[in-house]
Design a protein around this motif. Structure first.
Motif, PDB file in Angstrom:
ATOM      1  N   TYR A  44       0.545  -1.373   0.075  1.00 37.08           N
ATOM      2  CA  TYR A  44       0.064  -0.380  -0.229  1.00 37.08           C
ATOM      3  C   TYR A  44       1.095   1.315   0.179  1.00 37.08           C
ATOM      4  CZ  TYR A  44      -2.616   3.874   1.777  1.00 37.08           C
ATOM      5  OH  TYR A  44      -3.909   5.500   1.407  1.00 37.08           O
ATOM      6  N   THR A  45       1.610   1.563   0.592  1.00 37.80           N
ATOM      7  CA  THR A  45       2.472   2.577   0.931  1.00 37.80           C
ATOM      8  C   THR A  45       3.459   2.301   0.007  1.00 37.80           C
ATOM      9  OG1 THR A  45       4.401   1.017   2.418  1.00 37.80           O
ATOM     10  CG2 THR A  45       2.973   2.555   3.488  1.00 37.80           C
ATOM     11  N   ALA A 112      -7.898   0.460  -4.050  1.00 38.75           N
ATOM     12  CA  ALA A 112      -6.748   1.607  -3.301  1.00 38.75           C
ATOM     13  C   ALA A 112      -5.539   2.594  -3.233  1.00 38.75           C
ATOM     14  CB  ALA A 112      -6.976   1.183  -1.444  1.00 38.75           C
ATOM     15  N   ARG A 113      -4.403   2.095  -3.174  1.00 38.22           N
ATOM     16  CA  ARG A 113      -3.017   2.372  -3.720  1.00 38.22           C
ATOM     17  C   ARG A 113      -3.289   3.239  -4.555  1.00 38.22           C
ATOM     18  NH1 ARG A 113       2.826  -0.385  -5.001  1.00 38.22           N
ATOM     19  NH2 ARG A 113       1.338  -0.632  -6.781  1.00 38.22           N
ATOM     20  N   THR A 114      -3.638   3.218  -5.603  1.00 35.61           N
ATOM     21  CA  THR A 114      -3.454   3.494  -6.705  1.00 35.61           C
ATOM     22  C   THR A 114      -5.098   5.002  -6.975  1.00 35.61           C
ATOM     23  OG1 THR A 114      -2.958   1.827  -8.631  1.00 35.61           O
ATOM     24  CG2 THR A 114      -4.025   3.685  -9.888  1.00 35.61           C
ATOM     25  N   PHE A 115      -5.677   4.864  -6.094  1.00 38.71           N
ATOM     26  CA  PHE A 115      -6.493   5.911  -5.755  1.00 38.71           C
ATOM     27  C   PHE A 115      -6.048   7.346  -5.430  1.00 38.71           C
ATOM     28  CE2 PHE A 115     -10.049   8.493  -3.596  1.00 38.71           C
ATOM     29  CZ  PHE A 115     -11.404   8.870  -5.082  1.00 38.71           C
ATOM     30  N   VAL A 116      -5.099   6.736  -4.334  1.00 38.54           N
ATOM     31  CA  VAL A 116      -4.801   7.561  -3.403  1.00 38.54           C
ATOM     32  C   VAL A 116      -2.754   8.007  -4.434  1.00 38.54           C
ATOM     33  CG1 VAL A 116      -2.886   7.365  -1.109  1.00 38.54           C
ATOM     34  CG2 VAL A 116      -4.975   6.322  -1.706  1.00 38.54           C
ATOM     35  N   CYS A 400       4.459   6.138  -0.125  1.00 39.07           N
ATOM     36  CA  CYS A 400       3.522   7.210  -0.899  1.00 39.07           C
ATOM     37  C   CYS A 400       3.607   8.427  -0.161  1.00 39.07           C
ATOM     38  CB  CYS A 400       2.881   6.018  -1.103  1.00 39.07           C
ATOM     39  SG  CYS A 400       1.895   6.561  -3.063  1.00 39.07           S
ATOM     40  N   PRO A 401       3.095   9.413  -0.243  1.00 42.06           N
ATOM     41  CA  PRO A 401       2.908  10.698   0.490  1.00 42.06           C
ATOM     42  C   PRO A 401       1.467  10.336   0.694  1.00 42.06           C
ATOM     43  CG  PRO A 401       4.136  11.131  -1.776  1.00 42.06           C
ATOM     44  CD  PRO A 401       4.211   9.910  -0.920  1.00 42.06           C
ATOM     45  N   THR A 402       0.747  10.956   1.538  1.00 43.01           N
ATOM     46  CA  THR A 402      -0.656  11.235   1.529  1.00 43.01           C
ATOM     47  C   THR A 402      -1.011  12.166   2.452  1.00 43.01           C
ATOM     48  OG1 THR A 402      -0.792   9.513   3.636  1.00 43.01           O
ATOM     49  CG2 THR A 402      -1.034   8.543   1.589  1.00 43.01           C
ATOM     50  N   GLU A 403      -0.043  13.032   2.345  1.00 41.69           N
ATOM     51  CA  GLU A 403      -0.280  14.123   3.171  1.00 41.69           C
ATOM     52  C   GLU A 403       0.140  15.397   2.796  1.00 41.69           C
ATOM     53  OE1 GLU A 403      -2.296  15.050   6.189  1.00 41.69           O
ATOM     54  OE2 GLU A 403      -2.313  12.590   6.346  1.00 41.69           O
ATOM     55  N   PHE A 404      -0.773  16.577   2.478  1.00 45.89           N
ATOM     56  CA  PHE A 404      -0.277  17.896   1.378  1.00 45.89           C
ATOM     57  C   PHE A 404      -0.771  18.989   1.475  1.00 45.89           C
ATOM     58  CE2 PHE A 404      -1.889  13.453  -0.591  1.00 45.89           C
ATOM     59  CZ  PHE A 404      -0.447  13.756  -1.665  1.00 45.89           C
ATOM     60  N   ASP A 405       0.540  19.989   1.873  1.00 51.78           N
ATOM     61  CA  ASP A 405      -0.439  21.071   2.388  1.00 51.78           C
ATOM     62  C   ASP A 405       0.805  21.908   1.540  1.00 51.78           C
ATOM     63  OD1 ASP A 405      -0.914  20.681   4.783  1.00 51.78           O
ATOM     64  OD2 ASP A 405       1.410  19.915   5.570  1.00 51.78           O
ATOM     65  N   PHE A 406      -0.845  23.058   1.039  1.00 51.92           N
ATOM     66  CA  PHE A 406      -0.320  23.742   0.101  1.00 51.92           C
ATOM     67  C   PHE A 406       0.338  25.860   0.812  1.00 51.92           C
ATOM     68  CE2 PHE A 406      -1.469  22.895  -3.838  1.00 51.92           C
ATOM     69  CZ  PHE A 406      -2.612  21.898  -3.771  1.00 51.92           C
ATOM     70  N   VAL A 407       1.035  25.860   0.210  1.00 60.02           N
ATOM     71  CA  VAL A 407       2.363  26.922   0.356  1.00 60.02           C
ATOM     72  C   VAL A 407       1.243  28.126  -0.107  1.00 60.02           C
ATOM     73  CG1 VAL A 407       4.101  28.362   1.056  1.00 60.02           C
ATOM     74  CG2 VAL A 407       4.342  25.583   0.864  1.00 60.02           C
ATOM     75  N   THR A 408       0.689  28.684   1.138  1.00 55.37           N
ATOM     76  CA  THR A 408      -0.187  30.459   0.417  1.00 55.37           C
ATOM     77  C   THR A 408       0.858  31.472   1.066  1.00 55.37           C
ATOM     78  OG1 THR A 408      -0.657  30.380   2.845  1.00 55.37           O
ATOM     79  CG2 THR A 408      -1.851  29.327   0.722  1.00 55.37           C
ATOM     80  N   THR A 409       1.365  32.564  -0.040  1.00 63.24           N
ATOM     81  CA  THR A 409       1.967  33.600   0.350  1.00 63.24           C
ATOM     82  C   THR A 409       0.244  34.737   0.466  1.00 63.24           C
ATOM     83  OG1 THR A 409       3.607  32.664  -0.947  1.00 63.24           O
ATOM     84  CG2 THR A 409       3.853  35.668  -0.362  1.00 63.24           C
ATOM     85  N   GLU A 410       1.252  35.144   1.348  1.00 67.76           N
ATOM     86  CA  GLU A 410       0.511  36.380   2.007  1.00 67.76           C
ATOM     87  C   GLU A 410       0.145  37.565   0.846  1.00 67.76           C
ATOM     88  OE1 GLU A 410      -0.461  39.800   5.292  1.00 67.76           O
ATOM     89  OE2 GLU A 410       0.659  38.242   6.286  1.00 67.76           O
ATOM     90  N   ALA A 411      -1.095  37.908   0.299  1.00 70.55           N
ATOM     91  CA  ALA A 411      -1.278  39.219  -0.859  1.00 70.55           C
ATOM     92  C   ALA A 411      -0.928  40.855  -0.081  1.00 70.55           C
ATOM     93  CB  ALA A 411      -2.101  38.843  -1.624  1.00 70.55           C
ATOM     94  N   PRO A 412       0.050  41.165  -1.148  1.00 72.59           N
ATOM     95  CA  PRO A 412       0.395  42.900  -0.670  1.00 72.59           C
ATOM     96  C   PRO A 412      -1.146  43.145  -0.712  1.00 72.59           C
ATOM     97  CG  PRO A 412       1.312  41.912  -3.385  1.00 72.59           C
ATOM     98  CD  PRO A 412       0.315  40.768  -2.558  1.00 72.59           C
ATOM     99  N   SER A 413      -1.453  44.679  -0.264  1.00 72.18           N
ATOM    100  CA  SER A 413      -2.657  44.832  -0.275  1.00 72.18           C
ATOM    101  C   SER A 413      -2.626  45.952  -1.682  1.00 72.18           C
ATOM    102  CB  SER A 413      -3.605  45.928   1.538  1.00 72.18           C
ATOM    103  OG  SER A 413      -2.183  45.999   1.607  1.00 72.18           O
TER     104      SER A 413
END
Length: 449
Positions: A44-45, A112-116, A400-413
């Motif tokens: 699975y991994t 399951a493995r292919t879906f993830v 197989c990584p299953t945790e994801f975090d998007f890096v967001t940048t603060e917008a200039p006002s």
């Protein structure tokens, strides 16, 4: 994490049941079952495990152990036990359980493995594409759209919606070309999701696996005499065991029958959810992400902080003054930007990095189609797929990584503060990069999480 916890629960249930039933006898042979779950987890991994061969090996080893237990009056050499294992398919000592379980486990785990892994590739592609550097022509067009109203003394006038669309279609021309392969990828993901909901649902396969194995063992117990006779006929008469061992009989608790299976006693996942609910939720998010790349300019330009909105056509910044924007809106994709009035786009030079992401999606889509048909897919040597130098799926050989975090940048006002505008204008590349990451990351987080 859901699937990992599901496997751990199944292993814990089997261990508890077999300890209660066989006690020390099971504990002395528990590595046979532990190895089964270890290999399932490794598969699975992302490990290079052949499910069919692994399951065949499990039943062969179990037959060897049980054959010795039901015939304690004989001494069996390693060669003799190897001969016994070769009769597994012919004798069918465990009844039809191994065949049925093989079909269910292989189809469930492949899906399951292919879906993830598909989720992994999709999000990696989206995250990588969101950080693609803008072209000089895009930087100029974006600066003109966002900051030139200040120079003309119109700090409160926002860009016209159609003007914004042409700018963003020019800036995101290469990204829009992802759309065709992205949509095929999403369709394939939805197909495999059906496998997770049907008869090969990994939860319904793994949840009662201890009971299924127990049924196989009981079948072996009931047919032990016939099985032994056939083995002796095919492999030869074994030598008697030493007097001390031959005087022992089959342990009394070996003939103990398993108590009835009670679903209410099954452990639940920490998330307190079921695969059906999880898959239903993911399917809805997948459907929302279709046509994501072609609609991205519209998503950006409908934001009230960016444009005046589609309803305000006269009192908006058209690139020159406060008036209606007259040029027609370009179609999607790189080749359609040849006459874009706002962004200089070289349609003869597609972005190679984005083309690599298109190929990564194409490869993953083929794997998903194979998985839907029950064909295993190889995840070896795939760590470079989404970077464009491989032909795999972005999964390493071991995990197989299953945790994801998007890096967001603060917008200039961007407001009427002239000093803030001037400071932003000195870094045009950074401003565009920030804007694209902000919008893409925001929409991706909303659709995928």
């Amino acid at each position: 994490e859901f699937f990992r916890e599901l496997l751990e629960n199944a292993e814990r249930s089997l261990n508890d049941m077999f300890v209660r039933t066989y006690g020390m006898l099971y504990m002395q042979n528990s590595e046979v079952f532990q190895d089964l779950f270890t290999e399932l987890k490794r598969y699975y991994t992302g490990g290079n495990v052949n499910l069919e061969e692994m399951l065949n090996d499990f039943w062969a080893r179990l037959l060897e152990r049980m054959f010795q237990l039901i015939n304690p009056q004989y001494h069996f050499t390693e060669d003799y036990l190897e001969c016994v294992s070769k009769y597994t398919d012919q004798l069918k000592p465990f009844g039809d359980v191994p065949r049925k379980l093989k079909v269910q486990v292989t189809r469930a785990f492949i899906a399951a493995r292919t879906f993830v892994q598909g989720l992994t590739v999709g999000r990696e592609v989206a995250n990588r594409v969101s950080k693609v550097s803008p072209t000089p022509g895009c930087i100029r067009a974006l600066m003109k759209m966002l900051y030139c109203p200040y120079c003309r003394g119109l700090p409160t006038v926002k860009p016209c919606n159609n003007y914004c669309l042409n700018v963003m279609k020019g800036c995101l021309a290469n990204q829009a070309d992802l759309d065709t392969e992205w949509n095929l990828f999403i369709d394939a993901m939805l197909l495999v999701a059906e496998r997770l909901e049907g008869p090969f649902n990994i939860e319904s396969v793994m949840d009662p696996i201890d009971v299924k194995i127990s049924e196989a063992i009981m079948n072996m117990q009931e047919n032990s005499m016939q099985v032994s006779a056939k083995v002796f006929q095919g492999c030869g008469q074994p030598k008697p065991a030493p007097a001390l061992r031959s005087s022992r009989s089959v342990p009394e608790n070996f003939n103990t029958r398993f108590r009835p299976y009670n679903p209410e006693e099954r452990p639940t996942t920490a998330a307190g959810t079921s695969l059906d609910r999880l898959v239903t939720d993911i399917k809805e998010k997948l459907k929302l992400s279709k046509k994501f790349w072609s609609t991205l300019p519209y998503t950006i330009c409908k934001d009230e902080q960016v444009t005046a909105g589609p309803s305000i056509e006269e009192d908006c910044w058209n690139g020159h003054t406060k008036a209606r924007y007259l040029p027609e809106i370009m179609n999607d994709g790189l080749t359609n930007q040849i006459n874009n009035p706002e962004v200089d786009v070289d349609i003869t030079r597609p972005d190679t990095f984005i083309r690599q992401q298109i190929m990564a999606l194409r490869v993953m889509t083929n794997k998903l189609k194979n998985a839907y048909n029950g064909n295993d897919v190889n995840f070896q040597d795939t760590s470079d797929e989404t970077s464009g130098s491989g032909s795999g799926s972005g999964c390493t050989d071991d995990i197989c990584p299953t945790e994801f975090d998007f890096v967001t940048t603060e917008a200039p006002s961007v407001d009427s503060d002239r000093r803030e505008v001037e400071a932003s204008a000195t870094q045009p590349g950074w401003s565009l990069q920030t804007l694209l990451i902000i919008f893409i990351s925001f929409v991706l987080q909303r659709q995928w999480r």
